[in-house]
Write an enzyme that holds these catalytic residues in place. Structure first.
Site, mmCIF file in Angstrom:
data_model
loop_
_atom_site.group_PDB
_atom_site.id
_atom_site.type_symbol
_atom_site.label_atom_id
_atom_site.label_comp_id
_atom_site.label_asym_id
_atom_site.label_seq_id
_atom_site.Cartn_x
_atom_site.Cartn_y
_atom_site.Cartn_z
ATOM 1 N N ARG A 9 -51.268 -0.030 102.250
ATOM 2 C CA ARG A 9 -50.489 -0.739 103.279
ATOM 3 C C ARG A 9 -49.924 0.381 104.141
ATOM 4 O O ARG A 9 -48.978 1.039 103.759
ATOM 5 C CB ARG A 9 -49.387 -1.576 102.650
ATOM 6 C CG ARG A 9 -48.636 -2.410 103.669
ATOM 7 C CD ARG A 9 -47.504 -3.208 103.043
ATOM 8 N NE ARG A 9 -47.984 -4.323 102.253
ATOM 9 C CZ ARG A 9 -47.452 -4.680 101.064
ATOM 10 N NH1 ARG A 9 -46.447 -4.015 100.549
ATOM 11 N NH2 ARG A 9 -47.923 -5.719 100.411
ATOM 12 N N PRO A 10 -50.513 0.649 105.306
ATOM 13 C CA PRO A 10 -50.353 1.922 106.014
ATOM 14 C C PRO A 10 -49.012 2.172 106.714
ATOM 15 O O PRO A 10 -48.942 2.280 107.942
ATOM 16 C CB PRO A 10 -51.504 1.892 107.010
ATOM 17 C CG PRO A 10 -51.682 0.444 107.309
ATOM 18 C CD PRO A 10 -51.403 -0.265 106.017
ATOM 19 N N CYS A 11 -47.967 2.331 105.938
ATOM 20 C CA CYS A 11 -46.662 2.638 106.522
ATOM 21 C C CYS A 11 -46.647 4.032 107.146
ATOM 22 O O CYS A 11 -45.788 4.318 107.994
ATOM 23 C CB CYS A 11 -45.553 2.475 105.490
ATOM 24 S SG CYS A 11 -45.772 3.436 103.990
ATOM 25 N N HIS A 12 -47.607 4.885 106.773
ATOM 26 C CA HIS A 12 -47.681 6.223 107.374
ATOM 27 C C HIS A 12 -48.021 6.150 108.865
ATOM 28 O O HIS A 12 -47.814 7.114 109.582
ATOM 29 C CB HIS A 12 -48.695 7.100 106.628
ATOM 30 C CG HIS A 12 -50.086 6.561 106.624
ATOM 31 N ND1 HIS A 12 -50.507 5.615 105.703
ATOM 32 C CD2 HIS A 12 -51.150 6.805 107.436
ATOM 33 C CE1 HIS A 12 -51.780 5.328 105.941
ATOM 34 N NE2 HIS A 12 -52.185 6.028 106.986
ATOM 35 N N ARG A 13 -48.497 5.005 109.329
ATOM 36 C CA ARG A 13 -48.861 4.847 110.739
ATOM 37 C C ARG A 13 -47.670 4.458 111.612
ATOM 38 O O ARG A 13 -47.840 4.208 112.801
ATOM 39 C CB ARG A 13 -49.986 3.810 110.870
ATOM 40 C CG ARG A 13 -51.272 4.248 110.186
ATOM 41 C CD ARG A 13 -52.376 3.231 110.296
ATOM 42 N NE ARG A 13 -53.513 3.638 109.473
ATOM 43 C CZ ARG A 13 -54.375 2.806 108.928
ATOM 44 N NH1 ARG A 13 -54.257 1.498 109.134
ATOM 45 N NH2 ARG A 13 -55.364 3.262 108.197
#
Length: 168
Positions: A133-137
């Protein structure tokens, strides 16, 4: 029954925790995915059963992502969190590979006032499924990588891997 395994990746050893699921590809739905030293990350506790085979499909997708061959995950995720957190996390899942949004953009996307940026940041910080779940984006309003439960260096690694940042 709650299952776990660990896999090595460029970010360190990932801890995968999940539950058997008749609807999940590979038979396991992913609950948390944690990095070593992650703020609020999962740990192996009593009652968990180690079962690497249960995570074969999930591990293959992660290895494909880190190998530069996969840009999206097809993994069944166990849904937890408050209604607000789930709104924020659903918004994270819409951010395409190699793209970023600001915390304010996420607030706007879910229909929250821009003043809700702190609440959005808190919800993102509670994301139990880093990488998948790409919270790094999600980046700061000024375009800089800010905040990441797995550590800012790892966020920068992920953004570099996806071509958002230039390698140092």
């Amino acid at each position: 029954m709650t299952l776990y395994t660990t896999i090595d990746c460029p970010l360190g050893e990932l801890l995968l925790v999940g539950e058997r699921s008749a609807t999940a590809s590979g038979g396991t739905a992913l609950a948390p995915l944690s990095l070593p030293g992650q703020k609020g990350g999962a740990t192996v506790q009593d009652g968990l059963s180690e079962d690497a085979e249960a995570f074969t499909e999930i591990a293959a997708q992660l290895k494909s992502y880190f190998g530069g061959k996969r840009t999206r995950f097809d993994i069944e995720l166990l849904v937890t969190g408050s209604d607000f957190q789930r709104q924020v996390w659903n918004a994270l899942e819409t951010i395409p590979y190699g793209k970023t949004l600001s915390y304010g953009d996420i607030a706007t996307q879910i229909g929250a006032p821009r003043a809700a940026v702190r609440a959005v940041g808190t919800a993102i910080g509670a994301n139990p499924l880093l990488v998948v779940r790409p919270c790094h984006r999600v980046i700061g309003a000024d375009g800089s990588p800010t905040g990441y439960a797995g550590g800012l260096e790892r966020k920068q690694q992920l953004l570099t891997h996806e071509g958002v940042l230039q390698a140092a």
